[in-house]
Design a protein around this motif. Structure first.
Motif, short mmCIF file in Angstrom:
data_model
loop_
_atom_site.label_atom_id
_atom_site.label_comp_id
_atom_site.label_asym_id
_atom_site.label_seq_id
_atom_site.Cartn_x
_atom_site.Cartn_y
_atom_site.Cartn_z
N ALA A 1 -5.87 20.35 -7.45
CA ALA A 1 -5.46 19.54 -6.33
C ALA A 1 -5.45 17.97 -6.69
CB ALA A 1 -6.55 19.70 -5.19
N PHE B 1 -11.71 15.23 -2.77
CA PHE B 1 -11.30 16.43 -2.57
C PHE B 1 -12.67 17.51 -2.23
CE2 PHE B 1 -8.88 13.98 -5.65
CZ PHE B 1 -7.63 14.32 -5.26
N ASP C 1 -3.80 23.67 1.53
CA ASP C 1 -4.19 22.38 1.39
C ASP C 1 -3.84 21.52 2.44
OD1 ASP C 1 -5.11 23.37 -0.99
OD2 ASP C 1 -3.76 22.24 -2.30
N VAL D 1 -8.34 15.22 0.85
CA VAL D 1 -7.78 16.69 0.85
C VAL D 1 -8.89 17.66 0.91
CG1 VAL D 1 -6.28 18.24 -0.37
CG2 VAL D 1 -5.63 15.82 -0.40
N VAL E 1 -9.17 21.43 0.02
CA VAL E 1 -8.43 22.19 -1.00
C VAL E 1 -8.59 23.71 -0.73
CG1 VAL E 1 -8.18 22.95 -3.22
CG2 VAL E 1 -8.82 20.42 -2.49
#
Length: 298
Positions: A102, A112, A148, A197, A199
């Protein structure tokens, strides 16, 4: 250039966490990442357990709090990424590879987080926050992302961060001893133009609340800092302060639980009252813990 687990240093802040550390560190070892345990002056053998598990150990002379201890770990790391991990969390197989993938796929993102699974099987997601714009706090039901997804906030229980970005922002707010340090970091990352983000392909199991052995004193202290930190971040971002009605409600509950001899809940609500009153009076969380205001650099 493709990143590998060798480009990550996992930072685990321990405070009387000897019971849960072995499983946490074993999972990290299975993912092939180096581990740095920052021990916050534990009263148990957390540091010795970490050492036996092959982790590098930094020992704080006193409990510096969650964010400040992580900051020390981040400064001591030398890798491109740091992985913040609670001691009561176990990474699932392949989680590190998914997080790194990612990071390569989304170069504008700086943080993340994996999918966090609780013991009940529920997925923990943090869609709302005191620091979130009002329009993002309206949803009453958590909608799990399909794949995601960029989110406004990620849990600090497990967080892969670009180390350079983290340090450039000053790391976690060193004025916070406990609570809201991850929300504050996420807001500052977003304001600096970085995406966050979630994941979907990475998973971690989180016991939640088992990082330290429980006690009534610790519950009082935790609720003190939770209340204090709410005032701190509200002032920091020019938001309305929590009202006096909340203090009155917690004071009423303190007395009520005391009358029925429920000491655990009595101490929790008493901590909320004391923390809120301290914040309104301008006391610092660090002073309560006997810490200097300056960030610990050693």
């Amino acid at each position: 250039m493709t990143s590998s687990p060798a480009d990550i240093t996992a930072i685990v802040v321990a405070y009387d966490s000897a019971e849960v550390l072995p499983a946490c560190l074993a999972a990290l070892a299975g993912e092939g990442v180096r581990v740095l345990v920052v021990d916050n002056a534990s009263g148990d053998d957390s540091a010795a357990v970490a050492d036996r598990c092959g982790a590098r150990v930094l020992r704080n002379a006193s409990n510096q709090g969650y964010g400040r201890a992580n900051n020390r770990g981040a400064r001591a790391a030398e890798t491109a990424f740091i992985l913040i991990v609670n001691p009561d969390l176990e990474l699932g197989q392949g989680a590190v590879a998914a997080l790194l993938s990612a990071a390569e796929a989304y170069p504008d993102a700086a943080a993340f987080a994996p999918r966090l699974m609780e013991p009940s099987g529920r997925v923990f997601l943090q869609p709302r926050s005191l620091l979130s714009p009002p329009h993002l706090n309206r949803a009453r039901e958590v909608v799990l992302p399909e794949g995601d997804a960029c989110l406004p906030f990620l849990s600090g229980a497990c967080l892969l961060l670009r180390r350079e970005v983290f340090l450039a922002l000053g790391g976690f707010d060193p004025g916070i001893f406990l609570f809201y340090e991850d929300d504050d970091l996420c807001r500052r990352l977003r304001e600096a133009g970085h995406a966050l983000v979630h994941v979907d392909g990475a998973e971690a199991r989180h016991a939640r609340g088992r990082s330290s052995a429980p006690s009534m004193t610790r519950r009082f202290t935790a609720r003190w800092h939770l209340a204090w930190s709410q005032y701190h971040v509200a002032r920091k971002y020019g938001m309305p302060l929590p009202g006096l009605a909340r203090i009155a409600e917690n004071a009423f509950k303190t007395v009520g639980y005391g009358l029925i001899l429920n000491r655990d809940k009595m101490m929790a609500h008493a901590g909320s009252v004391a923390g809120a009153l301290a914040a309104r009076a301008g006391r610092s969380a660090l002073a309560r813990q006997g810490l200097d205001e300056a960030e610990v650099m050693s």
